[in-house]
Enzyme design. Structure first.
Site, mmCIF file in Angstrom:
data_model
loop_
_atom_site.group_PDB
_atom_site.id
_atom_site.type_symbol
_atom_site.label_atom_id
_atom_site.label_comp_id
_atom_site.label_asym_id
_atom_site.label_seq_id
_atom_site.Cartn_x
_atom_site.Cartn_y
_atom_site.Cartn_z
ATOM 1 N N ASP A 124 -7.690 -5.828 0.392
ATOM 2 C CA ASP A 124 -8.521 -6.335 -0.854
ATOM 3 C C ASP A 124 -8.211 -8.101 -0.723
ATOM 4 O O ASP A 124 -8.513 -8.603 -1.760
ATOM 5 C CB ASP A 124 -7.917 -5.783 -2.153
ATOM 6 C CG ASP A 124 -8.531 -4.527 -2.866
ATOM 7 O OD1 ASP A 124 -9.409 -4.140 -2.794
ATOM 8 O OD2 ASP A 124 -7.750 -3.822 -3.506
ATOM 9 N N HIS A 157 0.625 -1.356 0.119
ATOM 10 C CA HIS A 157 -0.121 -0.330 0.152
ATOM 11 C C HIS A 157 1.051 1.136 -0.194
ATOM 12 O O HIS A 157 2.008 0.903 0.423
ATOM 13 C CB HIS A 157 -0.694 -0.185 1.436
ATOM 14 C CG HIS A 157 -2.012 0.958 1.189
ATOM 15 N ND1 HIS A 157 -2.091 2.523 1.490
ATOM 16 C CD2 HIS A 157 -3.225 0.952 0.666
ATOM 17 C CE1 HIS A 157 -2.962 3.180 1.200
ATOM 18 N NE2 HIS A 157 -4.324 1.991 0.511
HETATM 19 N N1 CMC Z 1 4.746 -7.712 -4.642
HETATM 20 C C1 CMC Z 1 5.441 -7.750 -4.565
HETATM 21 N N2 CMC Z 1 6.612 -6.363 -4.495
HETATM 22 C C2 CMC Z 1 5.544 -5.589 -4.605
HETATM 23 C C3 CMC Z 1 3.840 -5.010 -4.078
HETATM 24 C C4 CMC Z 1 3.267 -6.586 -4.068
HETATM 25 N N3 CMC Z 1 2.512 -6.753 -4.175
HETATM 26 N N4 CMC Z 1 3.964 -4.102 -3.945
HETATM 27 C C5 CMC Z 1 5.109 -3.042 -3.707
HETATM 28 N N5 CMC Z 1 5.886 -4.053 -4.323
HETATM 29 C C6 CMC Z 1 7.687 -4.121 -4.116
HETATM 30 C C7 CMC Z 1 8.209 -2.487 -5.274
HETATM 31 O O1 CMC Z 1 8.218 -3.698 -6.274
HETATM 32 C C8 CMC Z 1 9.107 -1.955 -4.615
HETATM 33 O O2 CMC Z 1 10.312 -2.490 -4.726
HETATM 34 P P1 CMC Z 1 11.294 -2.246 -5.132
HETATM 35 O O3 CMC Z 1 11.948 -0.766 -4.436
HETATM 36 O O4 CMC Z 1 12.936 -2.817 -5.174
HETATM 37 O O5 CMC Z 1 11.589 -1.547 -6.426
HETATM 38 C C9 CMC Z 1 8.685 -1.445 -3.149
HETATM 39 O O6 CMC Z 1 7.510 -2.848 -3.148
HETATM 40 C C10 CMC Z 1 7.525 -0.564 -3.423
HETATM 41 O O7 CMC Z 1 6.088 0.057 -4.463
HETATM 42 P P2 CMC Z 1 5.649 0.551 -5.326
HETATM 43 O O8 CMC Z 1 5.308 -0.132 -6.155
HETATM 44 O O9 CMC Z 1 6.512 2.156 -5.420
HETATM 45 O O10 CMC Z 1 4.534 0.759 -4.444
HETATM 46 P P3 CMC Z 1 3.653 1.708 -4.270
HETATM 47 O O11 CMC Z 1 2.814 2.968 -2.892
HETATM 48 O O12 CMC Z 1 3.852 3.172 -5.829
HETATM 49 O O13 CMC Z 1 2.375 1.021 -5.061
HETATM 50 C C11 CMC Z 1 0.478 -0.702 -4.478
HETATM 51 C C12 CMC Z 1 1.373 0.295 -4.344
HETATM 52 C C13 CMC Z 1 -0.553 -0.833 -3.727
HETATM 53 C C14 CMC Z 1 0.287 0.089 -6.257
HETATM 54 C C15 CMC Z 1 1.256 -2.010 -5.182
HETATM 55 O O14 CMC Z 1 1.942 -1.717 -3.515
HETATM 56 C C16 CMC Z 1 0.745 -2.996 -5.472
HETATM 57 O O15 CMC Z 1 0.908 -2.891 -6.920
HETATM 58 N N6 CMC Z 1 0.172 -3.687 -4.870
HETATM 59 C C17 CMC Z 1 -0.148 -4.789 -5.585
HETATM 60 C C18 CMC Z 1 -2.110 -4.329 -5.812
HETATM 61 C C19 CMC Z 1 -3.299 -4.060 -4.523
HETATM 62 O O16 CMC Z 1 -3.492 -4.887 -3.808
HETATM 63 N N7 CMC Z 1 -3.333 -2.925 -4.389
HETATM 64 C C20 CMC Z 1 -4.552 -2.663 -3.768
HETATM 65 C C21 CMC Z 1 -4.357 -1.744 -2.625
HETATM 66 S S1 CMC Z 1 -5.242 -1.393 -1.595
HETATM 67 C C22 CMC Z 1 -6.960 -0.816 -2.116
HETATM 68 C C23 CMC Z 1 -6.376 0.086 -3.251
HETATM 69 O O17 CMC Z 1 -6.069 1.089 -3.066
HETATM 70 O O18 CMC Z 1 -7.688 0.209 -3.915
#
Ligand code: CMC
Length: 430
Positions: A368, A311
């Site tokens: 989720d 998140h």
């Molecule tokens: N699985 C594996 N690695 C992850 C995940 C994941 N679900 N989420 C983040 N990471 C890693 C990412 O690869 C990055 O690693 P590094 O620093 O080595 O490059 C690090 O963690 C930071 O991630 P980010 O993509 O910069 O984080 P963000 O804040 O931009 O994205 C997110 C947040 C929710 C989009 C992301 O965690 C994600 O894609 N999660 C899976 C999809 C999901 O469950 N979404 C629902 C979110 S909650 C409800 C809502 O908002 O509707």
């Protein structure tokens, strides 16, 4: 500025010149640097792709402490609200700013009832969607279509806004249920005046002329709780979209329709569908191998991510996920469902929480991760999960849209950029 008070100034030095920027403190102690005059004073803009450090507004609706795992709507803790309120009370709280008393609740419920039908002509639109149409596409299309049936509400007089809000809250439920019936090929079911908000929705989904439907208080309570968990989350992607569209003075229907599209993405609300698809894939194609799934999620070469994990704001366990997990166990126990996907989900969670990759990045289950397993047990198909999220998030979108419209600092959303493309060249010279 809404409730934030200036507590000091920060000093910025650019090319040997110093500039003073006001620092504000919110009611819970978070601090913000006011850069509104930055470009005028210094010629600089800020650079923040994804807006991770950008405060786009001050707000008094929802408070999140992502480090401590706190979520509050209008000052009430999410656990308190899910335990003691129904979804309609929380919708009222978000939109009006306070919980309704008995009379206010009765009036609100009655308005919900009055506005629950769709114009009969709107039914025909459903016939034109193809069989495989995703219900989120239908939802978004039908919401913007509402503005063609109620054009007088494009004006922003306060009573018009009030009825537009109630109309949307009530009709989205009917629109969602009709989309489901369209997918099933079943006759649509009209809303009933004797049923509560959630029972009405469940009845419109599950009633058939041959099987009927009897509301079940345990399932009704679970649905109320799940919708409350999703009811607002401050400046998330879809709420920001709702506000960006509304900031051009587009009407509420148009703004919400755009928000529904933003929610659909698997990184946002679409994750509840993606979680189940991921769990099914692990079960059906990978022999339940959660270690393999975790390794894939960690690999930089593989685009696969652990859906329902991570998140932008929470760097600890999402408080909504904690409640959703309890609801999931309750619903499955009550219905006597033994869903192998729950076992896979729990093994994935345990594996991730003890793995250095997830620990270092503070990746925990989000809202989720467990909601879909409850919805599945209730009998809701996977492609309807994000529709349920939209139904839950609607009061939050509306509250955020209204707050933006009324804020004295309200301006059209129009970020700047750092241009890194080609310098001027001419067609002839090339
Ligand atoms: N699985 C594996 N690695 C992850 C995940 C994941 N679900 N989420 C983040 N990471 C890693 C990412 O690869 C990055 O690693 P590094 O620093 O080595 O490059 C690090 O963690 C930071 O991630 P980010 O993509 O910069 O984080 P963000 O804040 O931009 O994205 C997110 C947040 C929710 C989009 C992301 O965690 C994600 O894609 N999660 C899976 C999809 C999901 O469950 N979404 C629902 C979110 S909650 C409800 C809502 O908002 O509707």
């Amino acid at each position: 500025m809404l409730y934030a008070k200036e507590i000091s100034k920060a000093t910025l030095e650019v090319n040997g010149k110093t500039f003073q920027l006001p620092v504000y403190m919110g009611t819970e102690g978070e601090m913000a640097l006011d850069i509104r005059n930055l470009r005028a004073q210094t010629g600089l803009i800020t650079y923040d792709p994804g807006f991770g450090n950008t405060g786009a507004c001050a707000s008094n609706i929802t408070y999140i402490d992502g480090e401590k795992g706190i979520l509050r709507y209008r000052g009430y803790d999410i656990a308190d609200l899910t335990e003691h309120c129904n979804f309609l009370e929380v919708a009222y709280l978000l939109v009006h700013g306070f919980l309704p008393n008995k009379e206010e609740y009765a009036a609100f419920s009655s308005m919900m009832n009055q506005h629950s039908m769709l114009h009969e002509d709107m039914r025909h639109f459903y016939n034109l969607f193809p069989e495989h149409a995703h219900p989120m596409a239908m939802l978004s299309a039908m919401v913007v279509t509402l503005s063609t049936f109620y054009p007088e509400l494009e004006h922003s007089a306060n009573e018009a806004i009030d009825s537009m809000v109630t109309r949307l809250l009530s009709k989205l439920r009917t629109i969602a249920a009709f989309a489901y019936k369209k997918m099933k090929g079943h006759p649509i079911v009209y809303p009933r005046p004797d049923l509560s908000y959630c029972d009405n929705f469940l009845n419109m989904l599950f009633y058939t002329p041959v099987n009927g439907y009897k509301p079940d208080p345990v399932i009704t309570k679970a649905l109320n709780q799940l919708l409350i968990l999703q009811a607002d989350h401050e400046q998330n992607c879809s709420s920001t979209v709702v506000k960006a569209v509304g900031s051009s003075d587009a009407n509420l229907y148009a703004s919400i329709s755009a928000g529904i599209c933003a929610l659909w993405g698997p990184k946002h609300g679409g994750a509840n569908q993606a979680v189940i698809e991921m769990l099914e894939d692990i079960q059906n194609n990978q022999h339940g191998d959660v270690i393999g799934a975790l390794e894939r999620a960690k690999s930089k070469e593989d685009p696969f991510r652990l859906m329902g994990f991570g998140h932008r704001v929470y760097k600890t366990y999402d408080p909504r996920a904690e409640i959703a997990k309890k609801i999931c166990h309750k619903v499955l126990d009550y219905l006597g469902v033994n869903d192998p996907l729950l076992d896979i989900a729990q093994r994935l969670e345990a594996g991730a929480l003890s793995d250095q990759y997830f620990q270092e990045r503070h990746l925990y289950p989000n809202v989720d991760f467990y909601t879909g397993i409850s919805y599945r047990a209730i009998g809701i198909p996977t492609n309807m999960f994000t529709v349920l999220f939209a139904l839950g998030r609607l009061p939050g979108w509306i509250a955020q849209w209204l707050e933006m419209r009324d804020a004295s600092e309200h301006r059209i959303y129009r970020p700047r950029q750092l241009y890194v493309g080609p310098k001027l060249h001419s067609v002839k010279a090339d």
